[in-house]
Design an enzyme around this catalytic site. Structure first.
Site, PDB file in Angstrom:
ATOM      1  N   PHE A 242      34.465  38.026  31.976  1.00 55.89           N
ATOM      2  CA  PHE A 242      35.297  38.186  33.172  1.00 55.89           C
ATOM      3  C   PHE A 242      34.994  39.500  33.883  1.00 55.89           C
ATOM      4  CE2 PHE A 242      39.046  39.373  35.502  1.00 55.89           C
ATOM      5  CZ  PHE A 242      39.625  38.176  35.929  1.00 55.89           C
TER       6      PHE A 242
ATOM      7  N   PRO B  53      35.113  44.173  33.133  1.00 55.79           N
ATOM      8  CA  PRO B  53      35.589  45.260  32.279  1.00 55.79           C
ATOM      9  C   PRO B  53      37.105  45.277  32.178  1.00 55.79           C
ATOM     10  CG  PRO B  53      34.963  46.113  34.419  1.00 55.79           C
ATOM     11  CD  PRO B  53      34.602  44.660  34.432  1.00 55.79           C
TER      12      PRO B  53
ATOM     13  N   ASP C 226      38.194  29.508  23.876  1.00 56.09           N
ATOM     14  CA  ASP C 226      37.345  30.691  23.666  1.00 56.09           C
ATOM     15  C   ASP C 226      37.954  31.601  22.605  1.00 56.09           C
ATOM     16  OD1 ASP C 226      35.071  32.189  24.046  1.00 56.09           O
ATOM     17  OD2 ASP C 226      35.879  33.324  25.720  1.00 56.09           O
TER      18      ASP C 226
END
Length: 830
Positions: free
Chosen positions: A523, A525, A637
């Site tokens: 996605f 940091p 995930d």
């Protein structure tokens, strides 16, 4: 050079010695009149599983001759249990009269004997320890077995051992408990098989007073023992030898399974199960108060969920009300109204309506059942014709049972049991049915009242919240417009989430300084921030270069804003201004699980107790997502870097950008495979099929990583073709799974629990999705030593698979670029 006579004699002696030695070695499973064993020696079964020798119980120096399975912590038989040896001088041998005896070597006295009365020439006898664990005394001349330990049990039963009773002689094989863990002498509890027409096991106090009973055997289970329906006690069966002997035994079809069922000093049953000689289950089947025989007296019924637990059957009242009110129920209950047939005995001219039966569901049937050889439809009719018949029940495996004496030892279950029909006078039957109807009506009225009040409060609360949010959104919108124009896609999906200004987050993170970086995923940091009010936050900033975009961002907003659970990370708000998209989470001071479990220094701080707590927390978080939340969520995930740890090391599942909301489907097909290689289930990685079982697979991989301290994605060993799962599976099949355990926790004293978790992991990573357990079952298996673990079937991805393999296969199938299909996460924590 020729041999001298001295050399020849020396060789002859060596040959004779080696012959004798090899002969002794080949006879390690037997004792003969010329070969005995001392305290320091053992006899071993041919499969090297059972041993016969001397041992001392825990916290005792007394010595006993006994048989054990694998180690002397699993004693299955004891010879001299009531005559302990005080030192290590004991000898086990075949005596001159042909008996197997235990001698006190110091005093040369017999402390135990097999007491075979017809023993003859002992020179032809031998005692052999069989691979079943049975010690048999055999006459080699005739091949006849003169004595066997299985017919003289102590407190433990093992497969093929029998508990039996002879109808004609009354002889019984009984099991007798120890006095205590450290005192193996005969205790006060024993078990026998009784009521041979409808066999059941009785447990006695001091051999004479019933303590509890199982209820009759129906060919599959004892119908008064609900725990048998759970699968813990499968494998049992009742058999018959002619018309004389009835016996109970158990066995496993799978030879890799073994079990020890023992009677504890407290009168409970302890079950220890093994698979491939590894202990997989150790549980005590504790009795409830209602299991105590006849607790509620005649015509009284017990229910552990009631207070008080005893009550009279419908149509009956306490025999001694004063005692009954003091919860002394032993005097039992009396019938309120006489039956019609009883009245007719006194007054033959009396007429009235016929007696009938009241059905009591899920009951443990009374003791002293009699049987009728009739069909179910005739069972009640025949009972009604017999004035002395007070109750009947029918079970397909037993047939028609009826009772003509006091109804004793009844129990009401919440599940299992059978329907019991008790005979009542017609007037009492009506009263009983009316009372039942009134109770149902009362419960219905209460339920409706509660439901109405709840709905009313919910509507009021909803209206109040809507009004509050409307005012808040209006005020917030005005404030935002005065500072910066904000592009807010799909605002209807953000109405439950606070909006943060970009400048506030920029200040909080020191302009997103590199020093404040907590981690980085697909996605973008994640930064640590400090709000003006002192609250620490984690800011997840969507990278412009990220393969994930607005879809994943909005997905995470929608999903996680609707979830509340202590094992899910809590979202505090979001920021959407121009091209900037950010999510604000509660700050996790201990970062992510991978920062601990895979760090050689940090994992020293992660003992097994803490690791198991993390495992349990992850499991409960997944259970909430799959079953208990408002939405049914598949995470897709789940991995170590997506498990965050708060200040108390409580795990929080995070990163819901790839999560999907299920709408009742068992399995969904997607053309866009996303997630992290190594954690993906085979059906998802290869076919794009995902379901709850996809998360179960990922959880199994996590379990193996936590138990081993090895990272699945970068696993290395001498066999380069194996993955972590493959390497663990190889060790499992080689009966060497203990070597997989992380050395940091291998000596923690929790080996059994660790091995149990590895076993559960294998169940989760089985190749076929339908073979994997649901999360409800996984949580139960983790938190209950009582749950029986089945052997795992073939696991998935035993061989290593590189991402390029999946990319090429996926691109061929879907003709699309796979670069954005994989989440690659750095080692750093959040």
């Amino acid at each position: 050079m020729g041999l001298t006579s001295h050399d020849t004699n020396l060789l002859n002696h060596l040959f004779l010695f080696s012959t004798i030695f090899l002969g002794l070695s080949s006879a390690r499973d037997t004792i003969t009149p010329s070969q005995f064993i001392t305290d320091s020696e053992t006899v071993t079964s041919s499969d090297n599983v059972f041993k016969l020798g001397f041992f001392s119980p825990a916290n005792s120096t007394n010595r006993y001759a006994g048989i054990w399975y694998l180690s002397d912590t699993n004693i299955i038989w004891i010879a001299n249990r009531n005559q302990p040896l005080k030192d290590s001088s004991g000898i086990l041998k075949i005596s001159e009269d042909g008996n197997l005896v235990v001698l006190d070597g110091n005093k040369s006295e017999v402390v135990w004997s097999s007491n075979v009365s017809n023993a003859a020439n002992s020179s032809t006898f031998q005692a052999q320890l069989l691979h079943s664990g049975n010690l048999v005394l055999i006459d080699n001349t005739t091949g006849k077995t003169l004595w066997e330990s299985f017919k003289h049990p102590c407190d433990a039963a093992v497969p093929t051992m029998r508990i039996s009773a002879n109808r004609n002689t009354g002889e019984r094989i009984r099991f007798i408990s120890r006095k205590s863990v450290s005192d193996v002498s005969t205790g006060e509890f024993s078990a026998t098989i009784e009521r041979l027409d409808a066999p059941e096991v009785f447990f006695w106090i001091n051999g004479t007073r019933p303590y509890w009973r199982t209820g009759p055997w129906n060919g599959r289970i004892f119908i008064g023992t609900p725990m048998m329906s759970t699968g813990y006690l499968y494998g049992w069966g009742v058999g018959y030898e002619g018309n004389e002997t009835v016996y109970l035994t158990y066995s496993f079809a799978d030879p890799s399974k073994f079990g020890i069922l023992s009677l504890t000093p407290q009168g409970n049953l302890r079950l220890v199960r093994f698979y491939n000689q590894i202990e997989v289950l150790n549980m005590v089947l504790e009795n409830s108060k209602c299991d105590v025989y006849g607790l509620c007296g005649a015509f009284g019924s017990c229910n552990v969920k009631n207070s008080p637990i005893c009550s009279c059957l419908s149509g009956y009242e306490p025999r001694n009300l004063e005692e009954w009110n003091k919860q002394n129920w032993t005097s039992g209950c009396l019938r309120k109204e006489p039956l019609k047939c009883e009245r007719l005995k006194k007054n033959r001219s009396e007429v009235g309506q016929e007696d009938n039966f009241l059905k009591l569901g899920m009951m443990k049937v009374p003791d002293f059942a009699e049987r009728l050889d009739v069909e179910e439809i005739q069972c009640g009719t025949q009972c009604l014709k017999n004035c002395s018949c007070l109750a009947y029940a029918y079970d397909a495996g037993i047939g028609c049972m009826y009772w003509s004496g006091d109804l004793i030892d009844l129990q009401s279950f919440s599940s299992a049991g059978v329907d019991l029909f008790i005979r009542l006078a017609h007037s009492e039957l009506g009263n009983a049915e009316n009372r039942t109807d009134r109770r149902r009506s009362k419960r219905l009225v209460i339920a409706l009242a509660v439901a109405t009040a709840t709905i009313t409060l919910a509507i009021c609360a909803y209206l109040a919240i809507c009004a509050y949010r409307s005012l808040k959104r209006t005020a917030k919108h005005s404030e935002i417009q005065s500072q910066r124009m904000i592009e807010v896609p799909k605002p209807d999906k953000l109405d439950e989430l606070p909006l943060y200004d970009f400048e506030v987050l920029e200040t909080a993170t020191n302009n997103f300084h590199l020093a404040n970086t907590l981690g980085k995923g697909g996605f973008g940091p994640v930064y640590k921030g400090l709000l003006p009010d002192g609250q620490e936050i984690a800011v997840k900033r969507l990278s412009r270069a990220s393969g994930q975009g607005q879809e994943e961002f909005m997905n995470e907003v929608v999903v996680i804003s609707k979830l509340q659970h202590r094992n899910l990370v809590r979202i505090l708000g979001c920021c959407i201004e121009g091209d900037e998209k950010m999510l604000i989470y509660e700050f996790m001071p201990n970062k992510s699980l991978d920062a601990f479990i895979f760090d050689p220094l940090q994992r020293k701080n992660l003992n097994w107790t803490r690791r198991f707590s993390i495992i349990d927390g992850i499991a409960r978080g997944l259970l909430y997502l799959h079953r208990d939340s408002r939405l049914r969520i598949i995470h897709r995930d789940l991995k170590a870097s997506n498990i965050l740890l708060d200040g108390d090391m409580i795990p929080k599942i995070s990163d819901f950008g790839l999560a999907r909301i299920f709408k009742g489907e068992d399995e969904v097909n997607t053309k866009r495979v996303v997630g992290t290689y190594g954690y993906m289930s085979p059906e998802y990685a290869m076919e794009g099929l995902f379901s709850e079982k996809s998360d179960i697979y990922s959880f199994g991989v996590l379990l193996l990583e936590i138990a081993s301290g090895k990272r699945n994605s970068s696993f290395r060993n001498d066999e380069e073709s194996l993955s972590l799962i493959g390497f663990a599976w190889k060790l499992w099949n080689e009966d060497n799974i203990k070597s997989l355990i992380d050395p940091e926790i291998s000596a923690s004293g929790f080996e059994k629990q660790i091995l149990r978790c590895i076993h559960i992991a294998f169940l989760c990573v089985q190749e076929v999705a339908k073979d994997r357990p649901f999360m409800t079952t996984v949580v139960l298996m983790l938190n209950s030593e009582n749950s029986n673990l089945p052997p795992p079937k073939q696991v998935a991805f035993v061989q290593k698979r590189s991402p390029s393999i999946f990319k090429s296969s996926r691109s061929k199938e879907n003709h699309c670029n796979s670069n954005n299909h994989v989440t690659l996460t750095d080692i750093q924590g959040r």
